[in-house]
Scaffold this motif. Structure first.
Motif, PDB file in Angstrom:
ATOM      1  N   SER A  31      15.369  -9.354  89.975  1.00 59.25           N
ATOM      2  CA  SER A  31      13.974  -9.184  89.570  1.00 59.25           C
ATOM      3  C   SER A  31      13.298  -8.105  90.404  1.00 59.25           C
ATOM      4  CB  SER A  31      13.198 -10.495  89.747  1.00 59.25           C
ATOM      5  OG  SER A  31      13.736 -11.519  88.941  1.00 59.25           O
ATOM      6  N   TYR A  79       5.147  -6.182  73.713  1.00 62.89           N
ATOM      7  CA  TYR A  79       6.341  -5.833  74.475  1.00 62.89           C
ATOM      8  C   TYR A  79       7.373  -5.167  73.569  1.00 62.89           C
ATOM      9  CZ  TYR A  79       4.642  -9.181  77.973  1.00 62.89           C
ATOM     10  OH  TYR A  79       3.898  -9.850  78.921  1.00 62.89           O
ATOM     11  N   ASP A 127      10.965  -5.012  72.096  1.00 59.37           N
ATOM     12  CA  ASP A 127      11.856  -6.128  71.758  1.00 59.37           C
ATOM     13  C   ASP A 127      12.904  -6.360  72.844  1.00 59.37           C
ATOM     14  OD1 ASP A 127      11.949  -5.459  68.161  1.00 59.37           O
ATOM     15  OD2 ASP A 127      10.534  -6.587  69.391  1.00 59.37           O
ATOM     16  N   SER A 128      13.334  -5.288  73.467  1.00 58.99           N
ATOM     17  CA  SER A 128      14.419  -5.389  74.446  1.00 58.99           C
ATOM     18  C   SER A 128      14.019  -6.110  75.723  1.00 58.99           C
ATOM     19  CB  SER A 128      14.945  -3.993  74.794  1.00 58.99           C
ATOM     20  OG  SER A 128      13.912  -3.201  75.344  1.00 58.99           O
ATOM     21  N   LYS A 157      11.351  -8.607  75.729  1.00 60.28           N
ATOM     22  CA  LYS A 157      10.660  -9.859  75.438  1.00 60.28           C
ATOM     23  C   LYS A 157      11.406 -11.035  76.052  1.00 60.28           C
ATOM     24  CE  LYS A 157       8.350  -8.542  71.130  1.00 60.28           C
ATOM     25  NZ  LYS A 157       8.317  -8.712  69.655  1.00 60.28           N
ATOM     26  N   GLY A 158      10.643 -11.903  76.692  1.00 60.82           N
ATOM     27  CA  GLY A 158      11.232 -13.070  77.334  1.00 60.82           C
ATOM     28  C   GLY A 158      11.725 -12.811  78.744  1.00 60.82           C
ATOM     29  N   ARG A 159      11.785 -11.548  79.136  1.00 59.11           N
ATOM     30  CA  ARG A 159      12.256 -11.213  80.483  1.00 59.11           C
ATOM     31  C   ARG A 159      11.167 -10.558  81.330  1.00 59.11           C
ATOM     32  NH1 ARG A 159      16.044  -7.409  81.138  1.00 59.11           N
ATOM     33  NH2 ARG A 159      15.498  -6.254  79.242  1.00 59.11           N
ATOM     34  N   THR A 217       7.017  -9.633  82.053  1.00 55.61           N
ATOM     35  CA  THR A 217       5.656 -10.118  81.853  1.00 55.61           C
ATOM     36  C   THR A 217       4.677  -9.109  82.414  1.00 55.61           C
ATOM     37  OG1 THR A 217       6.383 -12.433  82.021  1.00 55.61           O
ATOM     38  CG2 THR A 217       4.025 -11.981  82.260  1.00 55.61           C
ATOM     39  N   ASN A 235      12.288  -9.703  85.130  1.00 54.36           N
ATOM     40  CA  ASN A 235      13.331 -10.664  85.474  1.00 54.36           C
ATOM     41  C   ASN A 235      14.585 -10.411  84.648  1.00 54.36           C
ATOM     42  OD1 ASN A 235      11.474 -11.956  87.200  1.00 54.36           O
ATOM     43  ND2 ASN A 235      10.765 -13.281  85.538  1.00 54.36           N
ATOM     44  N   SER A 236      15.671 -10.955  85.095  1.00 55.94           N
ATOM     45  CA  SER A 236      16.960 -10.838  84.383  1.00 55.94           C
ATOM     46  C   SER A 236      17.268  -9.384  84.033  1.00 55.94           C
ATOM     47  CB  SER A 236      16.945 -11.691  83.108  1.00 55.94           C
ATOM     48  OG  SER A 236      16.703 -13.047  83.415  1.00 55.94           O
TER      49      SER A 236
END
Length: 114
Positions: A16, A58, A60-61, A63-65, A67, A82-83
């Protein structure tokens, strides 16, 4: 408007980083703040953006990682990443849209080793 970005560096895959970008100058209510990145040999692309009301979007690549957040009192935007993976490697540029003008930071390098 001057932008000062910080927080880039070298990180292993899965790790991160947190980027920060502070805007200075005579500023009243920034419309939008965001982060773009440019990978070697590729065009600059939007990573994440946050507008004055707090809405975000965001790539697409990420999203979820990733913020994005902002501190309006400090005119600062953050990007928590993150990740991380090798495809996230690139120069990250802070962007501010204020009074119909785009402003860019100097770029901060993020390198993800696999």
């Amino acid at each position: 408007v001057q932008l000062q970005a910080s927080g880039g560096g070298l990180v292993q895959a899965g790790g991160s980083l947190r980027l920060s970008c502070a805007a200075s100058g005579t500023i009243f209510s920034i419309n939008a703040m965001g982060w773009y990145r440019q990978a070697p040999g590729k065009q600059r692309e939007l990573v994440a953006r946050i507008i004055s009301g707090g809405s975000t979007n965001y790539a697409d690549s990420v999203k979820g990682r990733f913020t994005i957040s902002r501190d309006n009192a400090k005119n600062t935007v953050y990007l928590q990443m993150n990740s991380l993976n090798a495809e996230d490697t690139g120069v990250y540029y802070c962007n501010v849209y204020y009074r119909f003008t785009n402003y860019w930071g100097q770029g901060t390098l993020v390198t993800v080793s696999s």
